[in-house]
Motif scaffolding. Sequence first.
Motif: not given
Length: 300
Positions: A9-11, A69-72, A97-98
């Motif tokens: 994921a890239v914020l 919306r889901e753990a990367p 998540g982790d």
Amino acid sequence: MTVPRSTVAVLGPGGVGGLIAALLARAGHRVVCLAGPGTVETLRADGLHLASRRYGDSHAEVEADTELREAPDLLFVTVKETALAAALERVPAAALGDALVVPLLNGVDHLVPLRERYPADQVTAATIRVESTRVAPGRIEHTSPFAAVELAGRTVPAERLDHTAALLRGAGFGAAVRSDETALLWDKLALLAPMALLTTRHAAPVGEMRERHREQLLAVLREIGEVAAAVGAPVDMDQVLGFLDAAPPGMKSSMQRDAEAGRPLETDAIGGSVLRAAERHGVPVPVTAELVAEVAARAG
């Protein structure tokens, strides 16, 4: 090290985040960009377009959403410091998540709030040296002949840092793991602060800054070197000066580009970090303080 396909994921898919997203997607990883509705719509429709002297021109398909919306496996935080608090609302702690959080932000003060918001053993220190600009949503121009990431996390298991560095190298970045996160952050700040403050204050690229304002440049380098030594992260300021002297004369700092575009400036993240550390350790920095005040006044 062989790195399996990861979800990244890239914020903030701007100049830095867009480059990371484009190269990781090109390397075969699943990339999810987190941004505002307009950028999300553009990325979903047309992906990311990269123009780069080093990596060539390419197009990458990425996923995009306004919220995680889901753990990367990895989360790169690549927004400007001025937008950090609002941007983090796109990444609820419960959704992380982790994942390892890799903040590629300017300054040295962002790790504390990130480690308060997310598990400390999942937030590493990191820096990137690059000149890369978002010229429009989904369109990135990488203009420097380098793109190098360094990682160091006193709270993060070493194997996670090694895995992340290998993933970045597989995508074409220079990537290394260091042992001291304070030294890592101050090595970057000692170069960035004088370049950003002086190029922005004088509305001049690096070549003009180092020639017409050299006395001021040398004074700021001396002051920042003294602050870095006081915090326990001594920096070879002769090496920093050598880098600035060797940089392409037309090179601009990201702060200067923000000023030219009328965007908020990271004066506090960059200059403020130096001033706060100087105050804590009783180091006088009159030239740097004057520059910070002048840049802040320019920003209004």
